[in-house]
Design an enzyme around this catalytic site. Structure first.
Site, PDB file in Angstrom:
ATOM      1  N   GLU A   1       7.482   2.431 -16.196  1.00 56.55           N
ATOM      2  CA  GLU A   1       6.255   2.348 -16.978  1.00 56.55           C
ATOM      3  C   GLU A   1       6.617   1.620 -18.259  1.00 56.55           C
ATOM      4  OE1 GLU A   1       4.380   6.115 -17.831  1.00 56.55           O
ATOM      5  OE2 GLU A   1       2.896   5.106 -19.095  1.00 56.55           O
TER       6      GLU A   1
ATOM      7  N   ARG B   1      17.749  13.337 -11.593  1.00 57.56           N
ATOM      8  CA  ARG B   1      17.840  12.408 -12.718  1.00 57.56           C
ATOM      9  C   ARG B   1      19.159  12.610 -13.459  1.00 57.56           C
ATOM     10  NH1 ARG B   1      14.013  11.590 -16.733  1.00 57.56           N
ATOM     11  NH2 ARG B   1      12.406  11.624 -15.166  1.00 57.56           N
TER      12      ARG B   1
ATOM     13  N   LYS C   1      11.726   9.229 -22.943  1.00 56.59           N
ATOM     14  CA  LYS C   1      11.210   8.107 -23.729  1.00 56.59           C
ATOM     15  C   LYS C   1      10.387   8.586 -24.916  1.00 56.59           C
ATOM     16  CE  LYS C   1       9.962   5.593 -20.037  1.00 56.59           C
ATOM     17  NZ  LYS C   1       9.327   4.542 -19.236  1.00 56.59           N
TER      18      LYS C   1
END
Ligand code: ATP
Ligand code: MG
Length: 564
Positions: free
Chosen positions: A37, A265, A275
């Site tokens: 994204e 992850r 983020k």
């Protein structure tokens, strides 16, 4: 250490792919995608995902798409799009054809939504986000059905069309999938597919005022592109039934059906990877930007001197797991050292200078010593390093009253100046406060090159820089960005910024031998005995700025004997 090319057993994702190739599920096609994204710069966790997705494509002679998941216009920006492309290429990967954008699919996604309405599988709901959340139920209690569920297909088609035309205010209506309000999986309880949001999109401008939700857009984008294996992180495991449900509604015979596979992850000690948190560090000025060398971003690591090879080796070493893990930052630093050791040119640089005058060395004399650029790699050649009567050595390499076991310089002691001469300390000049200001030494003129003429034993070898030709440099010494292994562990009323390390950057003035002047920003050197240093883009007017990439001391090898 694992390398990219060393043989190893298959990871669980490769096992799935090989099974699919064996059974011919997708013919011989392997098509993966990396779907960032564009709402921030990529970090080392993304690097792992990039290495995985592009690595699989490479291994199975397939392709990997770069697809921007740009369905959230408020947080997205072209700056991020550009940085992501740069980072993927820098890591050494080439995407399939052109970069792709979920926003290019807005038309098809809309048409499919209309199709779902016609099939009675989607409806317009007039509840607010809060009302939807409040009526969703709990894992043990079914949710309450929205009144919108009872709307006729015609009414839903009309309302959805008017949502698109902009007849309703933001947040007043949504389109929901009609799945199952009693499902034990909360994601299946009539999830939202579209919301009204008047926001300028960085690619589609104001064409749309309704935007698809991630869950609806992602799987359908995979399907449109013919993705065979849609690899994502574990938190999407619970979304998989919905991913499959949406696919079931549109799949046509003979088309590739993408399969979602989840992996753990990457988490790293002493840093954060969300983020949202990284954006706060940038916006609130805790760091100097997304590419601050202390950041766990790819841009920050590049600026700090980490190489693509070292990041790829790190990704190969940690592998892929099905359970969440926290990886020691020391392992990443170990991979960086391992790569730079082979590549970096050795130079001599002093970060905490102490002036030394060699009293028996003539003032007008100048000579140069030939020094190997990298003892690990003869092909990197040699360079000439100037010597002179006035030098700088490292302050830490001198002790006026040496402790037991200190073999470096102290009054009356002899040491080797690397590749130059043996010198003996004959005097200490003090400043007003009684601190050591300068040293006086004599050299043995017969020890040219640093070897004792009579074979006498000299234990300490110091690096040095000749003063007249020294390049004054700004040197930025970095330490961990956070003081805690897990910076998100905080006391009540605090947030993760409370764990920022106040000493994460120390700026000093040092001196480096003149050969560095032949290089520009991005050049990486090993300052002998100190560590690896990368020339920063802020270097200007003959005054280089160096970022310390990593010190020489490998705490990983120590922590894990046999790690290498
Ligand atoms: P964040 O939670 O930091 O905002 P994200 O997952 O929302 O990250 P995306 O841009 O959606 O960020 O991520 C693109 C791809 O990178 C996704 O497939 C995601 O699963 C993967 N990814 C993100 N963070 C990590 C991580 N820490 N380790 C491995 N893969 C990751
Ligand atoms: Mg995401």
């Amino acid at each position: 250490m694992e390398t990219e090319s060393s043989p190893r057993s298959l990871n669980f994702i490769e096992e799935i792919i090989e099974e699919d190739l064996r059974t011919g599920k997708n013919g011989d096609t392997v098509l993966t995608r990396f779907p960032p994204e564009p709402n921030g710069y990529l970090h080392i966790g993304h690097a792992k995902s990039i290495c995985l997705n592009f690595g699989i494509a490479k291994r199975y002679a397939g392709k990997c798409n770069l697809r921007f998941d740009d369905t959230n216009p408020e947080k997205e920006d072209v700056e991020y799009v550009d940085s992501i492309k740069e980072d993927v290429e820098w890591l050494g990967f080439q995407w399939n054809a052109q970069p792709l954008y979920a926003s290019d699919y807005f038309g098809r996604l809309y048409d499919w939504a209309v199709m779902l309405i016609k099939k009675g599988k989607a409806y317009v709901c007039d509840m607010s986000a809060d009302e939807i959340a409040a009526t969703r139920g709990t894992p043990t209690q079914p949710g309450v059905e929205s009144p919108g569920r009872k709307r006729s297909v015609e009414e839903n088609l009309d309302l959805f069309e008017r949502m698109k035309r902009g007849e309703f205010p933001d947040g007043s209506r949504v389109l929901r999938a009609r799945v199952d309000m009693a499902s034990p999986n909360m994601h299946m309880r009539d999830p939202v597919m579209y919301r009204i949001k008047r926001a300028e999109h960085h690619r589609t401008g104001s064409d749309w005022c309704i935007y698809p939700m991630y869950d609806y857009a992602h799987g359908q984008s995979d399907y449109m592109e013919g993705i065979t294996h849609s690899i994502c992180t574990l938190e999407f495991e619970v979304h998989r039934p919905l991913y499959d449900w949406f696919l079931d509604q549109i799949i046509e015979p003979g088309k590739i059906r993408p399969r979602q596979i989840e992996f753990a992850r990457l988490n790293l000690t002493y840093t954060v990877m969300s983020k949202r948190m990284l954006l706060r560090l940038v916006k609130e000025g805790f760091v100097k930007g997304w590419d601050d060398p202390r950041m766990p971003t790819i841009a920050g690591m590049r600026r700090r001197g980490y190489t693509p090879e070292s990041l790829r080796a790190f990704a190969a070493t940690i592998g892929v797991a099905k359970r969440d893990t926290v990886v020691d930052m020391a392992l990443l630093e170990h991979c960086v050292r391992d790569d730079l050791n082979k590549k970096a040119r050795r130079v001599m640089g002093v970060v905490n200078p102490l002036k030394v005058i060699i009293e028996n060395y003539p003032e007008d004399k100048s000579e140069e010593f030939e020094v190997k650029n990298n003892p690990e790699d003869e092909s990197m050649g040699t360079r000439r390093v100037p010597f002179s009567r006035t030098l700088y050595i490292e302050r830490d390499d001198f002790m006026e009253n040496p402790v037991k076991g200190f073999f470096r310089l102290s009054p009356g002691k002899e040491v080797r100046l690397r590749a130059a001469y043996l010198v003996t300390c004959t005097g200490v000049i003090k400043d007003e406060k009684g601190g050591v200001a300068e040293l006086r030494c004599t050299c043995d003129p017969d020890s040219r090159g640093g070897d004792a003429p009579d074979g006498r034993r000299v234990k300490g070898t110091l690096h040095w820089v000749a003063a007249p030709t020294a390049v004054e440099s700004q040197i930025r010494l970095y330490d961990r960005l956070f003081t805690k292994e897990d910076p998100t562990v905080v006391d009540e009323g605090q947030d993760f910024t409370a764990n920022l390390n106040p000493d994460s950057m120390k700026i000093v003035t040092g001196f480096v031998e003149p050969s560095v002047e032949e290089y520009g920003p991005g050049a990486i050197f090993q300052f002998e005995r100190l560590g690896y240093f990368c020339m920063d883009p802020e270097s200007a007017n003959g005054k280089p700025v160096f970022n310390r990439t990593v010190s020489l001391k490998d705490s990983w090898t120590k922590a894990a004997p046999g790690a290498k």
